[in-house]
Design a protein around this motif. Structure first.
Motif, PDB file in Angstrom:
ATOM      1  N   ALA A 178       0.831  -1.204   0.000  1.00 18.46           N
ATOM      2  CA  ALA A 178       0.000   0.000   0.000  1.00 18.46           C
ATOM      3  C   ALA A 178       0.867   1.256   0.000  1.00 18.46           C
ATOM      4  CB  ALA A 178      -0.926  -0.018   1.217  1.00 18.46           C
ATOM      5  N   THR A 179       1.979   1.227   0.750  1.00 22.14           N
ATOM      6  CA  THR A 179       2.875   2.389   0.801  1.00 22.14           C
ATOM      7  C   THR A 179       3.559   2.593  -0.536  1.00 22.14           C
ATOM      8  OG1 THR A 179       3.239   1.915   3.149  1.00 22.14           O
ATOM      9  CG2 THR A 179       4.763   3.442   2.090  1.00 22.14           C
ATOM     10  N   TRP A 180       3.925   1.498  -1.188  1.00 22.97           N
ATOM     11  CA  TRP A 180       4.524   1.591  -2.531  1.00 22.97           C
ATOM     12  C   TRP A 180       3.557   2.270  -3.493  1.00 22.97           C
ATOM     13  CZ3 TRP A 180       4.036  -2.670  -6.583  1.00 22.97           C
ATOM     14  CH2 TRP A 180       4.778  -2.371  -7.729  1.00 22.97           C
ATOM     15  N   THR A 181       2.293   1.885  -3.433  1.00 16.45           N
ATOM     16  CA  THR A 181       1.295   2.496  -4.304  1.00 16.45           C
ATOM     17  C   THR A 181       1.188   3.994  -4.033  1.00 16.45           C
ATOM     18  OG1 THR A 181       0.038   0.420  -4.404  1.00 16.45           O
ATOM     19  CG2 THR A 181      -1.132   2.446  -4.970  1.00 16.45           C
ATOM     20  N   LEU A 182       1.175   4.389  -2.768  1.00 16.41           N
ATOM     21  CA  LEU A 182       1.111   5.814  -2.438  1.00 16.41           C
ATOM     22  C   LEU A 182       2.354   6.548  -2.915  1.00 16.41           C
ATOM     23  CD1 LEU A 182      -0.479   5.670   1.122  1.00 16.41           C
ATOM     24  CD2 LEU A 182      -1.496   6.669  -0.934  1.00 16.41           C
ATOM     25  N   ALA A 183       3.521   5.887  -2.840  1.00 18.25           N
ATOM     26  CA  ALA A 183       4.741   6.517  -3.351  1.00 18.25           C
ATOM     27  C   ALA A 183       4.616   6.808  -4.837  1.00 18.25           C
ATOM     28  CB  ALA A 183       5.942   5.608  -3.089  1.00 18.25           C
ATOM     29  N   ASN A 184       4.022   5.879  -5.584  1.00 19.08           N
ATOM     30  CA  ASN A 184       3.823   6.100  -7.009  1.00 19.08           C
ATOM     31  C   ASN A 184       2.842   7.237  -7.264  1.00 19.08           C
ATOM     32  OD1 ASN A 184       5.556   3.985  -7.626  1.00 19.08           O
ATOM     33  ND2 ASN A 184       3.920   2.481  -7.816  1.00 19.08           N
ATOM     34  N   LEU A 185       1.785   7.293  -6.461  1.00 20.78           N
ATOM     35  CA  LEU A 185       0.821   8.380  -6.613  1.00 20.78           C
ATOM     36  C   LEU A 185       1.463   9.729  -6.290  1.00 20.78           C
ATOM     37  CD1 LEU A 185      -2.322   6.726  -4.962  1.00 20.78           C
ATOM     38  CD2 LEU A 185      -1.970   7.199  -7.398  1.00 20.78           C
ATOM     39  N   GLY A 186       2.395   9.725  -5.331  1.00 21.71           N
ATOM     40  CA  GLY A 186       3.085  10.965  -4.977  1.00 21.71           C
ATOM     41  C   GLY A 186       4.078  11.429  -6.022  1.00 21.71           C
ATOM     42  N   GLY A 196       3.340  12.070  -8.999  1.00 23.06           N
ATOM     43  CA  GLY A 196       2.602  12.798 -10.025  1.00 23.06           C
ATOM     44  C   GLY A 196       2.742  14.302  -9.891  1.00 23.06           C
ATOM     45  N   PRO A 197       1.941  15.047 -10.633  1.00 25.95           N
ATOM     46  CA  PRO A 197       2.011  16.516 -10.592  1.00 25.95           C
ATOM     47  C   PRO A 197       1.469  17.058  -9.271  1.00 25.95           C
ATOM     48  CG  PRO A 197       0.205  15.791 -11.987  1.00 25.95           C
ATOM     49  CD  PRO A 197       0.967  14.559 -11.626  1.00 25.95           C
ATOM     50  N   ALA A 198       1.636  18.360  -9.083  1.00 25.39           N
ATOM     51  CA  ALA A 198       1.304  18.988  -7.799  1.00 25.39           C
ATOM     52  C   ALA A 198      -0.157  18.807  -7.420  1.00 25.39           C
ATOM     53  CB  ALA A 198       1.662  20.474  -7.853  1.00 25.39           C
ATOM     54  N   ASP A 199      -1.074  18.956  -8.385  1.00 29.49           N
ATOM     55  CA  ASP A 199      -2.489  18.845  -8.032  1.00 29.49           C
ATOM     56  C   ASP A 199      -2.829  17.414  -7.609  1.00 29.49           C
ATOM     57  OD1 ASP A 199      -2.125  17.825 -10.596  1.00 29.49           O
ATOM     58  OD2 ASP A 199      -4.097  18.484 -11.310  1.00 29.49           O
ATOM     59  N   GLN A 200      -2.159  16.443  -8.213  1.00 33.27           N
ATOM     60  CA  GLN A 200      -2.406  15.058  -7.819  1.00 33.27           C
ATOM     61  C   GLN A 200      -1.884  14.790  -6.414  1.00 33.27           C
ATOM     62  OE1 GLN A 200      -1.952  11.781 -10.751  1.00 33.27           O
ATOM     63  NE2 GLN A 200      -0.421  10.955  -9.334  1.00 33.27           N
ATOM     64  N   ARG A 201      -0.690  15.326  -6.121  1.00 33.36           N
ATOM     65  CA  ARG A 201      -0.138  15.141  -4.772  1.00 33.36           C
ATOM     66  C   ARG A 201      -1.051  15.781  -3.733  1.00 33.36           C
ATOM     67  NH1 ARG A 201       4.556  16.829  -7.373  1.00 33.36           N
ATOM     68  NH2 ARG A 201       4.554  18.810  -6.247  1.00 33.36           N
ATOM     69  N   SER A 202      -1.531  16.968  -4.031  1.00 32.57           N
ATOM     70  CA  SER A 202      -2.420  17.656  -3.088  1.00 32.57           C
ATOM     71  C   SER A 202      -3.703  16.870  -2.885  1.00 32.57           C
ATOM     72  CB  SER A 202      -2.748  19.063  -3.600  1.00 32.57           C
ATOM     73  OG  SER A 202      -1.575  19.850  -3.683  1.00 32.57           O
ATOM     74  N   PHE A 203      -4.219  16.315  -3.959  1.00 34.88           N
ATOM     75  CA  PHE A 203      -5.450  15.532  -3.869  1.00 34.88           C
ATOM     76  C   PHE A 203      -5.244  14.306  -2.989  1.00 34.88           C
ATOM     77  CE2 PHE A 203      -8.300  12.222  -5.591  1.00 34.88           C
ATOM     78  CZ  PHE A 203      -9.522  12.840  -5.359  1.00 34.88           C
ATOM     79  N   VAL A 204      -4.116  13.636  -3.158  1.00 38.89           N
ATOM     80  CA  VAL A 204      -3.831  12.451  -2.342  1.00 38.89           C
ATOM     81  C   VAL A 204      -3.665  12.849  -0.876  1.00 38.89           C
ATOM     82  CG1 VAL A 204      -2.195  10.569  -1.931  1.00 38.89           C
ATOM     83  CG2 VAL A 204      -2.806  11.201  -4.281  1.00 38.89           C
ATOM     84  N   LEU A 205      -2.922  13.912  -0.626  1.00 34.27           N
ATOM     85  CA  LEU A 205      -2.688  14.359   0.747  1.00 34.27           C
ATOM     86  C   LEU A 205      -3.987  14.793   1.432  1.00 34.27           C
ATOM     87  CD1 LEU A 205       0.600  16.408   0.263  1.00 34.27           C
ATOM     88  CD2 LEU A 205       0.345  14.274   1.556  1.00 34.27           C
TER      89      LEU A 205
END
Length: 523
Positions: free
Chosen positions: A347-355, A357-366
């Motif tokens: 699960a952490t690996w998946t989140l690392a991959n999502l992180g 991405g671009p700034a808006d994607q990182r903000s959305f995940v956070l």
């Protein structure tokens, strides 16, 4: 936009994924790691089924085997073994013995050819006994599985006819064979076995036991090897697998999820991702993750599929995030104290991959509350959990404000401690995190020093055998702890400073977690 989700995925706007050597090497490590872990897990399950004890002692099993081979090969009868049917039954019982069944002796004797010849016998009982012999032989080493493929021209038709027991056993033999080398897998692919296997897993009313075995066998057939992803796509395996993941039986659904996991591990990743997403993989994976409640057998293949897909590109990640249930489920997983380490790392690996991405994607995940659990796991987790958590955090720390808020008195000493690791990739990642922290404000160099960071940087500068680590450590010391250290001014970043190699690119290039590469413990 989906309710609570990211923008709908537009394939016409997708960018090509990074194609450098690091990306290719990472994909190859991912394939090897997923396949090896899958094979080890499956081997354990096969062994348990094979070792249903019909003969108590290995010595008796060997004697039974010898008597059976004597009749099959030389026509020599013995008490209770006077005809081929009795000999095949005895051989099946000996190969089902606990401990060390006589697989080597059977293969070396040439008996597989005799069994193959008898497989044409229009006797259901003999056919079933022979298939069970071949099943247990194929569950051994690659050379044993290769011997059973002599029966391949008969095994494939059995998948379409012969009754449920015969179908089940034929699929089991093929699944065992495909769990081995790519060459064996390709022989099964070239035999045409994929057509009846796909039919079995996509036809309503298939016997449930046959369905389980056929789905498992299919998952081994589609593992990355010599056959390209396009071949499996032409046979609509991905369509059948995604539909089967809705099956109410968790075992059946998990076997279907493993098919998706292996298909998502194929290169080129863009091709496999596009095919899966076009068939609704985002919603299916998210729904199945919620259904699993973080428990196996469903959780692992689903999260691994997500990890594989999110490693392809930020556009693929955006498509997955379009389902509003995915991020809450992932956030809940990494927050659980009782989650098995293997699942937590995935699960952490998946989140690392999502992180990555671009700034808006990182903000959305956070915005879904993942930062707190990641920091907690960094602080209190075992080394392999800390490692994956730090890689994930580094990607989210592209926003310096996030890094400044996260670097509490507990987090910073942990990062500094990881700078002293023997894992060079981890050291570079820790250096990259420290660099982000140092750049945020004039007070941060003092905080880093108080956490032991300056001493660690000096040790790396003068003692690391890795030139890249030495260079980064030296630059950070000169830039932030030089003659002006202690002033209120923030030193300007050097225009010539080389960026740390890890960070934004990890999700796209380093597509395999450490524990898959064998440099971290897994339980």
């Amino acid at each position: 936009r989906d309710q609570g989700g990211m923008a709908e995925f537009d394939w016409s706007k997708r960018k090509a994924a990074l194609r450098g050597n690091l990306r290719e090497a990472g994909a190859e490590r991912r394939r090897r790691g997923v396949s090896e872990i899958r094979r080890n897990e499956r081997s354990s399950k096969i062994a348990k089924r094979r070792q249903i004890c019909e003969v108590d002692e290995g010595v008796e099993a060997q004697a039974l085997c010898n008597a059976a081979l004597a009749l099959l090969l030389h026509g020599t009868s013995s008490p209770g073994i006077t005809n081929p049917a009795e000999a095949v039954n005895a051989l099946r019982r000996s190969l089902s013995a606990s401990g060390d069944p006589p697989i080597d002796a059977v293969v070396a004797s040439g008996a597989v050819a005799v069994l193959t010849g008898l497989l044409d016998t229009p006797n259901h009982e003999i056919q079933v006994d022979i298939l069970r012999c071949l099943t247990n032989i194929s569950a051994g080493e690659d050379r044993h599985a290769a011997a059973t493929l002599e029966a391949l021209p008969l095994l494939v038709p059995f998948l379409s006819a012969g009754g449920t027991v015969v179908q089940d056993q034929a699929a089991w033999v093929l699944g065992n064979a495909c769990a081995g080398s790519a060459e064996l897998r390709q022989r099964v692919v070239e035999s045409g076995a994929l057509v009846p296997l796909t039919r079995l897993i996509s036809t309503p009313g298939t016997d449930e036991q046959v369905l389980r075995t056929a789905a498992w066998a299919t998952s081994n057939v589609v593992r990355p090897g010599m056959a390209p992803f396009a071949f499996f796509m032409e046979h609509n395996v991905h369509v059948a697998a995604l539909a089967l993941m809705a099956h109410p039986d968790d075992t059946v659904a998990s076997e279907a999820a493993w098919i998706v996991a292996f298909l998502s591990a194929h290169d080129p990743g863009e091709e496999s991702a596009e095919a899966l997403l076009s068939q609704g993989a985002a919603g299916v994976l998210a729904q199945t993750l919620v259904r699993s409640e973080g428990r196996n057998p469903l959780a692992t293949p689903v999260i691994r599929s997500l990890g594989n897909l999110t490693s392809v590109s930020s556009e693929v990640s955006a498509a997955l995030l379009g389902d509003s249930t995915l991020l809450p489920a992932l956030a809940q997983l990494i927050s659980r104290q009782d989650l098995p380490r293997g699942l937590l790392k995935e699960a952490t690996w998946t989140l690392a991959n999502l992180g990555a991405g671009p700034a808006d994607q990182r903000s959305f995940v956070l915005s879904h509350g993942v930062l707190g659990p990641l920091l907690q796991n960094l602080h209190t987790g075992q080394f392999d959990i800390q490692r994956e958590s730090l890689f994930a955090l580094r990607n989210f720390f592209e926003d310096p404000q996030v890094a400044a808020e996260a670097m509490t008195s507990e987090a910073l000493p942990t990062v500094v401690r990881l700078m002293r690791s023997h894992d060079q990739d981890l050291v570079l990642c820790a250096l990259s995190v420290v660099e982000v922290v140092l750049a945020h404000g004039a007070h941060m160099p003092k905080a880093v020093e108080e956490a032991g960071g300056l001493e660690a940087l000096d040790d790396l500068n003068y003692g690391s055998p890795n030139p890249q680590i030495q260079s980064v450590a030296s630059r950070l010391v000169d830039q932030y702890f030089g003659d002006d250290y202690g002033d209120d001014e923030i030193p300007e970043p050097s225009a010539a400073a080389a960026p740390v190699a890890l960070g934004m690119g990890r999700g796209k290039q380093m597509t395999l977690p450490s524990w898959m590469r064998g440099d971290g413990a897994d339980t």
